[in-house]
Write a protein that holds these residues in place. Structure first.
Motif, PDB file in Angstrom:
ATOM      1  N   GLY A 188     -11.257   3.635  -6.363  1.00 52.24           N
ATOM      2  CA  GLY A 188     -12.413   2.656  -5.745  1.00 52.24           C
ATOM      3  C   GLY A 188     -10.888   1.759  -4.601  1.00 52.24           C
ATOM      4  O   GLY A 188     -12.572   0.897  -4.510  1.00 52.24           O
ATOM      5  N   THR A 189     -10.148   1.805  -4.655  1.00 55.18           N
ATOM      6  CA  THR A 189      -9.618   1.252  -4.028  1.00 55.18           C
ATOM      7  C   THR A 189      -8.759   1.496  -2.703  1.00 55.18           C
ATOM      8  O   THR A 189      -9.139   3.326  -2.568  1.00 55.18           O
ATOM      9  N   TYR A 190      -7.995   1.170  -1.923  1.00 58.08           N
ATOM     10  CA  TYR A 190      -7.582   1.706  -1.331  1.00 58.08           C
ATOM     11  C   TYR A 190      -6.115   1.614  -1.628  1.00 58.08           C
ATOM     12  O   TYR A 190      -5.536   0.919  -1.423  1.00 58.08           O
ATOM     13  N   LYS A 191      -5.389   2.053  -0.572  1.00 56.88           N
ATOM     14  CA  LYS A 191      -3.580   2.954   0.097  1.00 56.88           C
ATOM     15  C   LYS A 191      -3.992   2.378   1.001  1.00 56.88           C
ATOM     16  O   LYS A 191      -4.007   2.978   2.970  1.00 56.88           O
ATOM     17  N   MET A 192      -2.487   1.525   1.533  1.00 62.02           N
ATOM     18  CA  MET A 192      -1.611   1.615   2.650  1.00 62.02           C
ATOM     19  C   MET A 192      -0.447   2.449   2.718  1.00 62.02           C
ATOM     20  O   MET A 192       0.451   2.029   1.850  1.00 62.02           O
ATOM     21  N   LEU A 193      -0.151   3.084   3.385  1.00 66.24           N
ATOM     22  CA  LEU A 193       1.550   3.604   3.667  1.00 66.24           C
ATOM     23  C   LEU A 193       1.960   3.356   4.979  1.00 66.24           C
ATOM     24  O   LEU A 193       1.347   3.566   6.401  1.00 66.24           O
ATOM     25  N   ILE A 194       2.891   3.745   4.321  1.00 69.73           N
ATOM     26  CA  ILE A 194       4.079   2.469   5.369  1.00 69.73           C
ATOM     27  C   ILE A 194       5.449   3.670   5.547  1.00 69.73           C
ATOM     28  O   ILE A 194       5.666   3.855   4.338  1.00 69.73           O
ATOM     29  N   ALA A 195       5.862   3.604   7.013  1.00 69.44           N
ATOM     30  CA  ALA A 195       6.621   4.493   7.620  1.00 69.44           C
ATOM     31  C   ALA A 195       8.318   3.297   7.209  1.00 69.44           C
ATOM     32  O   ALA A 195       8.306   1.994   7.512  1.00 69.44           O
ATOM     33  N   THR A 196       9.099   3.319   6.374  1.00 72.84           N
ATOM     34  CA  THR A 196      10.288   2.884   6.152  1.00 72.84           C
ATOM     35  C   THR A 196      11.583   3.490   5.226  1.00 72.84           C
ATOM     36  O   THR A 196      11.053   5.095   5.630  1.00 72.84           O
ATOM     37  N   ARG A 197      12.589   3.162   4.800  1.00 77.83           N
ATOM     38  CA  ARG A 197      13.405   3.527   4.040  1.00 77.83           C
ATOM     39  C   ARG A 197      14.068   2.770   3.261  1.00 77.83           C
ATOM     40  O   ARG A 197      13.601   2.044   2.794  1.00 77.83           O
ATOM     41  N   SER A 198      14.449   3.482   2.147  1.00 76.64           N
ATOM     42  CA  SER A 198      15.002   2.818   0.294  1.00 76.64           C
ATOM     43  C   SER A 198      16.013   2.888   0.383  1.00 76.64           C
ATOM     44  O   SER A 198      16.750   3.561   0.275  1.00 76.64           O
ATOM     45  N   GLU A 199      16.062   2.025  -1.046  1.00 74.99           N
ATOM     46  CA  GLU A 199      17.726   2.278  -1.710  1.00 74.99           C
ATOM     47  C   GLU A 199      17.631   3.512  -2.155  1.00 74.99           C
ATOM     48  O   GLU A 199      16.702   4.008  -2.992  1.00 74.99           O
ATOM     49  N   VAL A 200      18.799   3.453  -3.331  1.00 80.14           N
ATOM     50  CA  VAL A 200      19.409   4.917  -3.977  1.00 80.14           C
ATOM     51  C   VAL A 200      18.457   4.230  -5.356  1.00 80.14           C
ATOM     52  O   VAL A 200      18.594   2.830  -5.789  1.00 80.14           O
ATOM     53  N   GLY A 201      17.622   4.842  -6.338  1.00 73.90           N
ATOM     54  CA  GLY A 201      17.004   4.956  -7.322  1.00 73.90           C
ATOM     55  C   GLY A 201      15.947   4.049  -6.941  1.00 73.90           C
ATOM     56  O   GLY A 201      15.419   4.467  -8.327  1.00 73.90           O
ATOM     57  N   LEU A 202      15.388   4.047  -6.350  1.00 71.98           N
ATOM     58  CA  LEU A 202      14.001   3.613  -6.265  1.00 71.98           C
ATOM     59  C   LEU A 202      13.153   4.374  -6.235  1.00 71.98           C
ATOM     60  O   LEU A 202      11.719   4.083  -6.232  1.00 71.98           O
ATOM     61  N   VAL A 203      13.151   6.181  -5.703  1.00 72.63           N
ATOM     62  CA  VAL A 203      13.072   6.794  -5.747  1.00 72.63           C
ATOM     63  C   VAL A 203      12.541   7.488  -6.817  1.00 72.63           C
ATOM     64  O   VAL A 203      11.873   8.043  -7.614  1.00 72.63           O
ATOM     65  N   SER A 204      14.564   7.728  -6.706  1.00 69.98           N
ATOM     66  CA  SER A 204      14.435   9.107  -6.964  1.00 69.98           C
ATOM     67  C   SER A 204      16.245   9.417  -7.773  1.00 69.98           C
ATOM     68  O   SER A 204      16.909   8.115  -7.573  1.00 69.98           O
ATOM     69  N   ASN A 205      17.290  10.332  -8.109  1.00 70.24           N
ATOM     70  CA  ASN A 205      17.918  10.459  -8.443  1.00 70.24           C
ATOM     71  C   ASN A 205      19.249  10.812  -7.365  1.00 70.24           C
ATOM     72  O   ASN A 205      19.777  10.901  -8.149  1.00 70.24           O
ATOM     73  N   SER A 206      18.353  10.745  -6.502  1.00 70.35           N
ATOM     74  CA  SER A 206      19.359  11.288  -5.436  1.00 70.35           C
ATOM     75  C   SER A 206      20.165  10.473  -4.724  1.00 70.35           C
ATOM     76  O   SER A 206      20.568   9.166  -4.807  1.00 70.35           O
TER      77      SER A 206
END
Length: 512
Positions: free
Chosen positions: A191-209
């Motif tokens: 019952g909620t809404y999601k906003m998806l946004i194109a961007t870039r991220s730093e190391v460690g924020l998403v994975s161990n890449s």
């Protein structure tokens, strides 16, 4: 979204550098067969686009489609191509069938040169409790951050009021200057809404890449469309700088992600079963070639369409690089049982061209004609071909191709005079490719762009080509759409050809 006119042009400039050495001018020899038509050089500024819509003045940038009550409301970034410091207001055109369009002009104006939305960027339109919410990118290169998400609302899809109290900027760890193209989807399970946004991220924020920065589709949630909370990213990609204009939707048992890669300037897709969190990349994950960008989808409840723009070229020259923005092009998505997508012509566009015109063959070699069937037999010394009379404006070519033994055949545009220089749509069965080549007689061909070509076991292809002025879209087997901008095509003859072996173009017809 266009954020820097020079920067966004660079990938295309580099990709086409070898093809951009001079202005494109007729190169036909002055001596030709008496019935061979000479080249024409039409003035593109005199052309009107009704099938591949463009406004009477200016061009179509990123589309933002929304459907309601039988009408597709196609908002888009209006490209005036002037020197004003503010640019890209939201305009809108409406259609019920992608056959005819009504231009309703400006919807959301830009701010001033010093405001966050001095330039408007891509976004999405969402309806809740009778209110339409247009979330858009506010871009201003002289500010820091350069980009924030902004909001305008409406009660009628015509009159829009900006909400100056709403500003969403990149959260910590995300690139505050690359933060754009919001899309809002409803999570009916929560019952909620999601906003998806194109961007870039730093190391460690998403994975161990170990990639220091990567393209990310950030994800925020809300219960009221105004207060947004950061969640874990929806998607990350280490293979491209930015996944622009993301779109997410569900068809049947699958969820789809569509985005435009800022690196190769092509629209890609991935999919996954609703029961899985793992994205699948299909063998051919491209939804068109380099002359179709910023594709976003919309559904009327029966069919889902993807709409994008076909870029113009600088100085209206085939030899030049692509501009930003152009003509509106729309395809129909076809879902296969395994979840992969195909591309087909919208019914409205197909039905628009229904009057069968008489084909007038001018010159040819190695061709046998029987009714509406043309059998071409090429050899190692010379290709077989048939050249047909020039066409103007908008028209449709339909045929069924059977490749008996030929492995390279297709269509030529700008095939005038001695055919010294043509633009060829090439079916290359040896390389499993569909290509646009610039072919110069007694010289090497220059490849402009290409797509993977799925070759059926029977080597048969149902082909529909829609051409309007300098825009050409070819549809094959409800699998492939291949959009191109070819200036020499307009008001000049076209041809079919076979480089080697035998191929038959049956039921070859042209419609206006």
């Amino acid at each position: 979204m266009k954020i820097n006119r020079t920067f966004l042009c660079l990938p295309l400039c580099l990709a086409l550098f070898n093809n951009c050495t001079k202005e494109d001018k007729p190169t036909e020899t002055p001596i030709a067969e008496t019935n061979a038509p000479a080249c024409q050089t039409p003035n593109e500024s005199d052309n009107t686009y009704r099938t591949f819509f463009k406004p009477s003045v200016g061009w179509v940038g990123d589309p933002i489609p929304f459907y309601e009550n039988g009408i597709f409301h196609l908002f888009y970034l209006y490209d005036a191509r002037n020197t004003m410091p503010t640019f890209h207001p939201w305009y809108k055109v409406t259609t019920s069938d992608f056959e005819t369009f009504t231009d309703t002009s400006e919807m959301i104006a830009t701010g001033t040169a010093n405001q966050q939305d001095g330039a408007l960027g891509t976004g999405s339109v969402f309806k809740r409790n009778g209110i339409y919410y247009a979330f858009y990118t506010g871009h201003n290169g002289i500010l820091d951050p350069k980009e924030k998400i902004m909001l305008a609302t409406s009660t009628d899809l015509k009159n829009w009021t900006k909400d100056p109290s709403f500003l969403l900027q990149a959260s910590w760890g995300y690139d505050r200057n690359e933060f754009r193209d919001p899309i809002v989807i409803e999570d009916k399970g929560t019952g909620t809404y999601k906003m998806l946004i194109a961007t870039r991220s730093e190391v460690g924020l998403v994975s161990n890449s170990n990639v220091p920065w990567r393209a990310v589709i950030a994800q925020y949630s809300s219960s009221n469309l105004r207060d947004w909370t950061l969640e874990k990213p929806f998607y990350e990609d280490t293979t491209t700088f930015l996944t622009e204009c993301p779109d997410v939707f569900t068809m049947g048992d699958y969820q789809y992600l569509i985005y435009s890669s800022i690196d190769d300037r092509m629209v890609h897709y991935k999919y996954r079963p609703l029961t899985s969190n793992t994205w699948i990349t299909p063998i051919n994950n491209k939804l068109d070639g380099i002359a179709f960008y910023a594709g976003k989808t919309v559904t009327d409840g029966t069919n889902r369409y993807i709409t994008g723009w076909c870029p113009t070229k600088n100085k209206n020259s085939d030899a030049a690089i692509f501009d930003w923005a152009g003509s509106l092009v729309t395809h129909r998505l076809v879902q296969h049982p395994n979840g992969t997508l195909g591309i087909a012509i919208p019914n409205g566009v197909d039905n628009k061209f229904s009057v069968n015109e008489v084909l007038n063959a001018k010159i040819g070699f190695g061709t046998t004609k029987q009714g509406d069937a043309y059998t071409l037999k090429g050899n190692a010394a010379e290709k077989a071909f048939s050249v047909f009379d020039r066409e103007t404006g908008a028209f449709k070519i339909k045929t069924h191709i059977k490749a008996t033994s030929s492995t390279q055949f297709g269509f030529e545009f700008g095939a005038c005079g001695t055919r010294n220089e043509v633009f060829a749509i090439v079916f290359d069965l040896a390389k499993n490719q569909l290509r646009l080549d610039k072919v110069i007689k007694n010289a090497s061909s220059l490849n402009v762009t290409q797509l993977p070509l799925n070759i059926p076991a029977n080597k048969e292809f149902d082909v529909t080509i829609i051409s309007e002025n300098s825009v050409c879209v070819i549809y094959i087997n409800d699998e492939i759409a291949f959009t191109n901008r070819i200036y020499k095509m307009n008001q000049n003859p076209w041809a079919i050809f076979a480089d080697n072996g035998e191929v038959t173009f049956s039921d070859l017809k042209i419609f206006k």
